[in-house]
Write a protein that holds these residues in place. Sequence first.
Motif, PDB file in Angstrom:
ATOM      1  N   LEU A 143       2.288   7.981   5.313  1.00 52.03           N
ATOM      2  CA  LEU A 143       3.331   8.945   5.618  1.00 52.03           C
ATOM      3  C   LEU A 143       4.565   8.635   4.772  1.00 52.03           C
ATOM      4  O   LEU A 143       5.015   7.493   4.724  1.00 52.03           O
ATOM      5  CB  LEU A 143       3.680   8.869   7.110  1.00 52.03           C
ATOM      6  CG  LEU A 143       4.543  10.000   7.672  1.00 52.03           C
ATOM      7  CD1 LEU A 143       3.775  11.312   7.659  1.00 52.03           C
ATOM      8  CD2 LEU A 143       4.993   9.647   9.084  1.00 52.03           C
ATOM      9  N   ILE A 179      -0.368  17.826   9.392  1.00 50.04           N
ATOM     10  CA  ILE A 179      -0.860  16.985   8.302  1.00 50.04           C
ATOM     11  C   ILE A 179      -2.319  17.340   8.035  1.00 50.04           C
ATOM     12  O   ILE A 179      -3.152  17.335   8.956  1.00 50.04           O
ATOM     13  CB  ILE A 179      -0.751  15.472   8.624  1.00 50.04           C
ATOM     14  CG1 ILE A 179       0.706  15.076   8.840  1.00 50.04           C
ATOM     15  CG2 ILE A 179      -1.341  14.639   7.499  1.00 50.04           C
ATOM     16  CD1 ILE A 179       0.904  13.598   9.113  1.00 50.04           C
ATOM     17  N   PRO A 200       7.392   6.518   8.270  1.00 50.09           N
ATOM     18  CA  PRO A 200       6.656   5.723   7.275  1.00 50.09           C
ATOM     19  C   PRO A 200       6.990   4.243   7.444  1.00 50.09           C
ATOM     20  O   PRO A 200       7.998   3.889   8.063  1.00 50.09           O
ATOM     21  CB  PRO A 200       7.168   6.267   5.941  1.00 50.09           C
ATOM     22  CG  PRO A 200       8.511   6.837   6.251  1.00 50.09           C
ATOM     23  CD  PRO A 200       8.444   7.348   7.652  1.00 50.09           C
ATOM     24  N   ALA A 203       1.490   4.880   9.286  1.00 54.23           N
ATOM     25  CA  ALA A 203       2.666   5.388   9.997  1.00 54.23           C
ATOM     26  C   ALA A 203       2.895   4.548  11.249  1.00 54.23           C
ATOM     27  O   ALA A 203       1.970   3.933  11.792  1.00 54.23           O
ATOM     28  CB  ALA A 203       2.494   6.858  10.373  1.00 54.23           C
TER      29      ALA A 203
END
Length: 712
Positions: free
Chosen positions: A119, A156, A191, A214
Amino acid sequence: MAREGEIQHYAGVRASQGTDGKARLLAAVFAQKERLFLFSPVLLGVGISLYFSLRTEPPSWLCLSAPLLLAALLFGLWPRRLQNGVFYMLALMAISGFLLSAGVAVAKARTMLVSAPILEKPMGPVDVVGRIAALETLEAGEGVRLLLRDLAVEDIAPADTPHTIRIKVRRMPLEGLRPGDRISVLAELNPPSAPVAPGAYDFQRMAYFRQMGAFGFSYREPVVIGRAAAGASLWLESLRQHIIGRIARVIPLREAGIANALMTGERTAIAAADMDDMRNSGLVHIISISGLHISMIAGVIFFTLRLAMACFPTFAVYHPIKKYAAIGALLFTVLYTGLVGATVPTVRSVIMTGLVLLAVMLDRIPVSLRVVAIAALIILATVPEAVVGPSFQMSFAAVMGLVAFYEATRDQWVAVYRRCGWFRRGLIYLAGICVTTVIASIATAPFSIYHFQQFANYGLLANLLAVPLTSFVIMPAMLLGYLLMPLGWEAPALWAMGQGISGMIGISHFVANLPHAVSMPYAWPLSALLCFSAGWIFLCLLQGWGRLLSVVPVIAGIITVLIASPPDLLISASGKLMAVKDPEGKVYMSTVKAEKFVAESWMRVLGRGGEIPEILLSHPAAACDEWACRLTLKDKKISFAFHSAAHGEECRWADIVLADDPVRVRPCMAKTTIDRFDVWKNGVHAIWLNEETIQSVGERRGHRPWTISNSR
């Protein structure tokens, strides 16, 4: 071998006559001939370290073809190595080059193998669906951490979905969650975080190699949408949770956190205050599964099995019971390693213990530096990223020093031990603890200071009190608890273990609260760590006069530490937090409310760990208003600009302008300007005023597969 002997004899004669420099070099190499194998993991590790030090990713074809070419060269040189000294030296150089290039190739291959989506920007709240791969109970009242795989994340695409994410869940109760369950949870995802300072621990790199793309937290309690499926890893995780539940029934909450760490490898439930005391007293190694635990368990199982089989004389006469006991001990240590988790120190310990037990089966000398070298080669070949982490460095530095010392003094210890009675043998045991602690402390001190900016001054006292308690109460009770748990009779053993842990916590608290119990120097430069590491390697691995080579890098390391200094100014990746260290050592920050983790990390980097920073407005030489703070430090005019309206005036006055907004004044007359765009692109910046040096996290790391920045 005869030809090799002739070369060695020739080199020795010419060297003794002082007539041939090449012969003297050859004689010096031959003097270390039996130790050359020990340097193979060193060279492999150096190659891996070179790979991780690069600022750009090297091409695959180069990384993989270099060791093949050097292997071909070595294949051609090897049969001719005994013809004369030149070919012998060329063969050694080819081996060294091969190991260095193999290190780069192994690291490159590992990087490609574990590649997974990461991420790049915060997102949430989003719906996350995944399977619980692991469940970690946190300190009392803090909830749990869930490791989720087989993910589906809102917004996502499947190809961009991380392989693994870690989510903290605070909402209770969570008793219904089990490893393997498929859950749905509303979460905030972020992230992996970048280093908090140039050269600091790279959390993004760690996350990359663990395929953790993540991290986040939940907004509400997870909902189970599918129950646990079968699988060996899930069964093992369920077993850990079952053991944790059994521990919680018998051992009080405070001691149960450490019992969980020793019996299942889960350290997240240890109280923060107790963990701090363990670090500050030098006892944290006891709750980190390593050689101490593996060797104790293997030893107890080995001698128990051997004693049990010796109770049957006929069987003992006709069977090699020592070898049978070694096999049983090896199997149990492997099972224990699987249960507590395969961390680097644990894997190193079980490999070394396995080799020692194998030597017992083959009637060989069980402990030697070759065993350490083989263990290091196995770990570096399979988990090359471990070489840049503190666990690998501290674990192998300590065990290498201990094995080298006891290998050199084994006969003296054995001779004294055989002549002593029980009382004196007890004193020898305590002396062994003292010697072991001193050697391990010396070995790990540079790494502890570099990575954690911390050193326990009274580690010898703490270990002298705690190690016997661990050896004779905690670990035997733990082992007995394992054996009785299938029968449901583990309560007395776990109670005894809890009492031992309570005593160990008391020892750590007592030692940690002694005056000057811990030193917190500033973060050493990497060059100092490399010098001390080289000195320790030469001292442990070379023999005879060759050990004097260790003096050179150690002196270089001392000089480096003496002339180095921490940065004078720091500005965070958000631009909202700025810090200045004055010549007296006090640290002042622009705010004490924002980015508390970064602020605490900066205090350690600057050598003020454990202290609370002053607010920049309180600096006696600072002139502040609502728009900016001005300060003159080391003949440099520094401006901390908090509002864009002040940029024009500050650019005309200051030599250095640090701004949390973009500086749009053109031209800005300040010699150095670091604004929101600079930190957005390259992360945290550090400035040394005397050297007029600026370093940033982005420029220090470059662009690698694990680096995440806004300029990526």
